[in-house]
Design a protein around this motif. Structure first.
Motif, PDB file in Angstrom:
ATOM      1  N   ALA A 220      35.526  48.577  21.649  1.00  0.00           N
ATOM      2  CA  ALA A 220      34.225  47.454  21.620  1.00  0.00           C
ATOM      3  C   ALA A 220      34.221  47.538  23.446  1.00  0.00           C
ATOM      4  O   ALA A 220      33.656  46.132  23.963  1.00  0.00           O
ATOM      5  CB  ALA A 220      33.705  46.296  21.178  1.00  0.00           C
ATOM      6  N   CYS A 221      35.142  48.212  24.167  1.00  0.00           N
ATOM      7  CA  CYS A 221      35.592  48.351  25.837  1.00  0.00           C
ATOM      8  C   CYS A 221      34.169  48.187  26.281  1.00  0.00           C
ATOM      9  O   CYS A 221      34.447  46.671  26.802  1.00  0.00           O
ATOM     10  CB  CYS A 221      36.336  48.821  25.999  1.00  0.00           C
ATOM     11  N   CYS A 224      31.149  45.168  26.178  1.00  0.00           N
ATOM     12  CA  CYS A 224      31.586  43.469  27.298  1.00  0.00           C
ATOM     13  C   CYS A 224      32.168  44.236  28.968  1.00  0.00           C
ATOM     14  O   CYS A 224      31.295  43.711  30.127  1.00  0.00           O
ATOM     15  CB  CYS A 224      33.254  42.903  27.619  1.00  0.00           C
ATOM     16  N   HIS A 225      32.950  45.170  29.095  1.00  0.00           N
ATOM     17  CA  HIS A 225      33.342  46.507  30.637  1.00  0.00           C
ATOM     18  C   HIS A 225      32.136  46.701  31.291  1.00  0.00           C
ATOM     19  O   HIS A 225      32.059  48.327  31.197  1.00  0.00           O
ATOM     20  CB  HIS A 225      34.447  46.779  30.538  1.00  0.00           C
ATOM     21  N   LEU A 245      33.085  35.931  29.084  1.00  0.00           N
ATOM     22  CA  LEU A 245      33.539  35.828  28.224  1.00  0.00           C
ATOM     23  C   LEU A 245      35.156  35.284  27.743  1.00  0.00           C
ATOM     24  O   LEU A 245      35.744  35.284  28.469  1.00  0.00           O
ATOM     25  CB  LEU A 245      33.189  36.990  27.571  1.00  0.00           C
ATOM     26  N   THR A 247      38.439  35.934  26.457  1.00  0.00           N
ATOM     27  CA  THR A 247      39.205  37.254  25.455  1.00  0.00           C
ATOM     28  C   THR A 247      40.485  36.364  24.427  1.00  0.00           C
ATOM     29  O   THR A 247      40.514  36.334  23.590  1.00  0.00           O
ATOM     30  CB  THR A 247      39.858  37.756  26.513  1.00  0.00           C
ATOM     31  N   PHE A 270      35.614  33.682  31.044  1.00  0.00           N
ATOM     32  CA  PHE A 270      36.444  34.089  32.804  1.00  0.00           C
ATOM     33  C   PHE A 270      35.565  35.163  32.725  1.00  0.00           C
ATOM     34  O   PHE A 270      35.026  36.044  31.424  1.00  0.00           O
ATOM     35  CB  PHE A 270      38.191  34.854  32.945  1.00  0.00           C
ATOM     36  N   PRO A 273      36.146  41.103  34.335  1.00  0.00           N
ATOM     37  CA  PRO A 273      36.764  42.384  35.691  1.00  0.00           C
ATOM     38  C   PRO A 273      36.266  43.200  35.495  1.00  0.00           C
ATOM     39  O   PRO A 273      36.146  43.822  35.158  1.00  0.00           O
ATOM     40  CB  PRO A 273      37.786  41.724  36.338  1.00  0.00           C
ATOM     41  N   TYR A 284      47.766  41.377  35.351  1.00  0.00           N
ATOM     42  CA  TYR A 284      46.517  41.494  34.685  1.00  0.00           C
ATOM     43  C   TYR A 284      46.006  40.194  33.807  1.00  0.00           C
ATOM     44  O   TYR A 284      46.868  38.930  33.802  1.00  0.00           O
ATOM     45  CB  TYR A 284      45.626  42.929  33.928  1.00  0.00           C
ATOM     46  N   MET A 285      44.792  39.831  34.262  1.00  0.00           N
ATOM     47  CA  MET A 285      43.957  38.296  33.398  1.00  0.00           C
ATOM     48  C   MET A 285      43.593  37.291  34.929  1.00  0.00           C
ATOM     49  O   MET A 285      44.368  37.765  35.428  1.00  0.00           O
ATOM     50  CB  MET A 285      44.631  38.218  32.344  1.00  0.00           C
ATOM     51  N   HIS A 286      43.222  36.549  34.304  1.00  0.00           N
ATOM     52  CA  HIS A 286      42.448  35.216  35.448  1.00  0.00           C
ATOM     53  C   HIS A 286      44.547  34.524  36.103  1.00  0.00           C
ATOM     54  O   HIS A 286      44.088  34.655  37.112  1.00  0.00           O
ATOM     55  CB  HIS A 286      41.917  34.491  34.791  1.00  0.00           C
ATOM     56  N   TYR A 300      44.455  43.665  23.294  1.00  0.00           N
ATOM     57  CA  TYR A 300      43.774  44.173  22.615  1.00  0.00           C
ATOM     58  C   TYR A 300      43.515  44.567  21.573  1.00  0.00           C
ATOM     59  O   TYR A 300      43.223  43.798  20.078  1.00  0.00           O
ATOM     60  CB  TYR A 300      42.694  44.894  22.866  1.00  0.00           C
ATOM     61  N   HIS A 319      36.439  36.032  21.750  1.00  0.00           N
ATOM     62  CA  HIS A 319      35.015  36.593  21.719  1.00  0.00           C
ATOM     63  C   HIS A 319      35.519  37.418  20.084  1.00  0.00           C
ATOM     64  O   HIS A 319      36.162  37.985  19.863  1.00  0.00           O
ATOM     65  CB  HIS A 319      34.720  37.377  22.422  1.00  0.00           C
ATOM     66  N   PHE A 325      42.656  46.166  16.524  1.00  0.00           N
ATOM     67  CA  PHE A 325      42.326  47.753  15.948  1.00  0.00           C
ATOM     68  C   PHE A 325      43.971  48.545  16.144  1.00  0.00           C
ATOM     69  O   PHE A 325      44.931  48.001  16.693  1.00  0.00           O
ATOM     70  CB  PHE A 325      41.358  48.466  16.725  1.00  0.00           C
TER      71      PHE A 325
HETATM   72  C1  HEC Z   1      34.656  40.576  24.837  1.00  0.00           C
HETATM   73  C2  HEC Z   1      34.280  41.106  25.854  1.00  0.00           C
HETATM   74  C3  HEC Z   1      35.596  42.499  25.978  1.00  0.00           C
HETATM   75  C4  HEC Z   1      36.481  42.852  25.385  1.00  0.00           C
HETATM   76  C5  HEC Z   1      35.740  43.745  24.165  1.00  0.00           C
HETATM   77  C6  HEC Z   1      36.980  43.756  26.167  1.00  0.00           C
HETATM   78  N1  HEC Z   1      37.753  43.077  27.435  1.00  0.00           N
HETATM   79 FE1  HEC Z   1      38.925  43.597  28.946  1.00  0.00          FE
HETATM   80  N2  HEC Z   1      37.946  41.936  29.765  1.00  0.00           N
HETATM   81  C7  HEC Z   1      37.021  40.931  29.061  1.00  0.00           C
HETATM   82  C8  HEC Z   1      37.250  39.507  29.878  1.00  0.00           C
HETATM   83  C9  HEC Z   1      36.221  38.353  30.107  1.00  0.00           C
HETATM   84  C10 HEC Z   1      38.391  39.611  30.699  1.00  0.00           C
HETATM   85  C11 HEC Z   1      38.988  38.983  31.711  1.00  0.00           C
HETATM   86  C12 HEC Z   1      40.426  37.807  31.209  1.00  0.00           C
HETATM   87  C13 HEC Z   1      40.223  37.015  32.109  1.00  0.00           C
HETATM   88  O1  HEC Z   1      40.985  36.928  32.731  1.00  0.00           O
HETATM   89  O2  HEC Z   1      41.614  36.129  31.850  1.00  0.00           O
HETATM   90  C14 HEC Z   1      38.573  41.243  30.571  1.00  0.00           C
HETATM   91  C15 HEC Z   1      39.918  41.981  30.847  1.00  0.00           C
HETATM   92  C16 HEC Z   1      40.513  43.090  30.827  1.00  0.00           C
HETATM   93  C17 HEC Z   1      41.621  43.334  32.366  1.00  0.00           C
HETATM   94  C18 HEC Z   1      42.995  43.300  33.097  1.00  0.00           C
HETATM   95  C19 HEC Z   1      41.413  43.523  33.933  1.00  0.00           C
HETATM   96  C20 HEC Z   1      41.707  42.405  35.295  1.00  0.00           C
HETATM   97  O3  HEC Z   1      41.458  42.849  36.821  1.00  0.00           O
HETATM   98  O4  HEC Z   1      43.146  41.999  35.243  1.00  0.00           O
HETATM   99  C21 HEC Z   1      41.402  45.008  31.273  1.00  0.00           C
HETATM  100  C22 HEC Z   1      42.338  46.326  32.336  1.00  0.00           C
HETATM  101  C23 HEC Z   1      40.920  44.761  30.021  1.00  0.00           C
HETATM  102  N3  HEC Z   1      39.566  43.965  29.983  1.00  0.00           N
HETATM  103  C24 HEC Z   1      40.325  46.874  29.564  1.00  0.00           C
HETATM  104  C25 HEC Z   1      39.929  46.296  27.809  1.00  0.00           C
HETATM  105  C26 HEC Z   1      39.589  47.371  27.147  1.00  0.00           C
HETATM  106  C27 HEC Z   1      40.653  48.926  27.361  1.00  0.00           C
HETATM  107  C28 HEC Z   1      38.968  46.344  26.558  1.00  0.00           C
HETATM  108  C29 HEC Z   1      38.995  47.943  24.866  1.00  0.00           C
HETATM  109  C30 HEC Z   1      40.101  47.791  24.307  1.00  0.00           C
HETATM  110  C31 HEC Z   1      38.474  45.433  26.528  1.00  0.00           C
HETATM  111  N4  HEC Z   1      38.963  45.252  27.673  1.00  0.00           N
HETATM  112  C32 HEC Z   1      37.449  44.777  25.401  1.00  0.00           C
HETATM  113  C33 HEC Z   1      36.305  41.108  28.352  1.00  0.00           C
HETATM  114  C34 HEC Z   1      36.479  41.861  27.473  1.00  0.00           C
END
Ligand code: HEC
Ligand code: HEC
Length: 361
Positions: A220-221, A224-225, A245, A247, A270, A273, A284-286, A300, A319, A325
């Protein structure tokens, strides 16, 4: 003669159609794929854009001349800074990780958790002038006087703002830097070539499998992305649809959107991104709490547990789609291959993005 008329008409129609394609401001050559326009409000004035670049890399903009914008937004790291969280000009730690600025001109809401910051000019006030904590610590009067003492720079401002009676002021500084930031586009990635240009060789088989996993309902990446489009439903990046959203990622006290709105239901939310060039922007992350993309995938896969804080409120905010998985070694490698294929290598070497003072440093 009668033969010439349809010929001329054809030329006129062809020219017209050419003009109707993506609108490209005239004085600047954009590095953009077909169908992707420059960011809204982009400048077409090279003198202004170049001045913005100079200012972006100029340490004189900070109170004690120690930091430029580029100290925390380094071109070779897609304009992030490689640190967990940066330190301001006077040594105070900042709360959040410095994000990439590539494609930032397309984002309708800026920073990681404040939807009221809607323009680059507005956002810039924070690093320049904020005192909680001090970032650049610019004293508006002192810094202006410093810049006005530089005759070559005064001439650049006059050339960039030829109709302004007083061309070197904070408004012009903000306008020029924002004009530069809007030129920082980075779309020339293997993934974009695969999705938008039908180049089936652009992605390796591993990256293609990683892409399928990324958009699969189980992971499900892609849900949101949304700045990335699945190959069978190619559409322009949906920058405006990047939501706030939770995480559950992070270890700091930062409560994200709730710190701004005061609403409990916004806790730990947050902005999602944008993921282009993400391989360059570790950690990574905020709060920069996950050191590598591998750590992000483990986070994840574990349903948002591994590497994150354990406060009950954080877990409750998570969320529903962050549910965990199974991740085999091959899945992990394929996902990493996909995330790495989101990198625009040309953006790293485009001289128009780089440090104009590099030779003197
Ligand atoms: C429910 C929504 C959601 C899903 C599903 C999701 N993401 Fe995210 N993702 C986010 C959010 C919101 C952040 C920012 C979190 C933060 O800043 O703390 C993020 C951050 C990231 C980042 C870090 C980016 C950065 O610049 O710091 C990566 C890489 C990423 N996600 C990849 C993935 C991948 C791969 C998957 C699937 C396995 C996935 N995400 C699933 C919402 C989601
Ligand atoms: C001391 C380090 C530091 C300096 C110096 C700095 N920034 Fe940043 N920048 C950050 C951090 C940290 C964030 C994330 C803030 C947040 O999300 O609350 C950020 C966010 C941004 C954003 C929002 C990006 C997005 O994805 O929404 C823009 C635009 C930006 N900075 C531009 C600039 C400009 C222009 C300058 C110089 C005038 C500058 N920055 C100077 C650390 C810095």
């Amino acid at each position: 003669m009668s033969r010439l008329i349809p010929f001329c008409a054809l030329i006129i129609i062809a020219t017209f159609l050419q003009m109707c394609r993506t609108p490209q401001p005239s004085g600047y050559t954009w590095r953009l794929p077909p169908g992707v326009p420059p960011p809204p409000g982009a400048s077409d004035q090279p003198a202004r854009i170049e001045l913005g670049r100079q200012l972006f890399y100029d340490r004189r903009l900070s109170g004690n001349e120690r930091l430029a914008c580029a100290t925390c937004h380094r071109p070779e790291l897609a304009f992030s800074d490689g640190r967990v969280t940066p330190t301001g000009a006077t040594g105070e730690p900042l709360l959040r990780n410095a994000p990439s600025l590539l494609n930032v001109g397309y984002l309708p809401r800026l920073t990681r958790a404040n939807p009221t910051i809607t323009s680059l000019e507005q956002q810039m006030q924070i690093p320049l002038f904020t005192t909680h904590p001090v970032e650049m610590g610019a004293d508006p009067v002192v810094v202006l006087a410093r810049l006005r003492a530089d005759q070559a720079l005064v001439a650049r401002f006059a050339a960039a703002f030829p109709t302004d009676p007083d061309p070197l002021g904070w408004e012009q500084i903000r306008t020029a830097i924002a004009a530069f930031l809007r030129t920082l586009v980075a779309f020339d990635t293997p993934y974009d070539r695969f999705v938008y240009q039908g180049d089936t060789t652009a992605l390796t088989p591993a990256a293609q499998r990683g892409m399928q996993l990324f958009f699969s309902p189980g992971l499900a990446c892609g849900h949101c992305h949304v700045d990335l489009a699945p190959p069978d439903r190619a559409h322009p990046p949906r920058w405006a649809d990047l939501e706030y959203l939770a995480t559950g990622a992070g270890r700091s006290l930062d409560r994200g959107l709730a710190a701004h709105t005061g609403r409990p239901e916004d806790a730990y939310r947050f902005r999602v991104p944008p993921l282009r060039n993400v391989a360059l922007t570790a950690p990574y992350m905020h709060d920069g709490s996950l050191p590598t993309l591998e750590a992000v995938l483990r986070f994840y896969a574990s349903g948002g547990h591994e590497g994150a804080g354990t406060e009950p409120e954080r877990a409750a905010a998570r969320h529903d789609l962050i549910a965990g998985f199974g991740l085999s070694d091959r899945d992990r490698d394929d996902l990493l291959a996909f995330l790495t294929a989101l990198t625009d290598m040309e953006a790293l070497t485009d001289e128009r993005y780089g440090d104009p003072f590099a030779a003197q440093r």
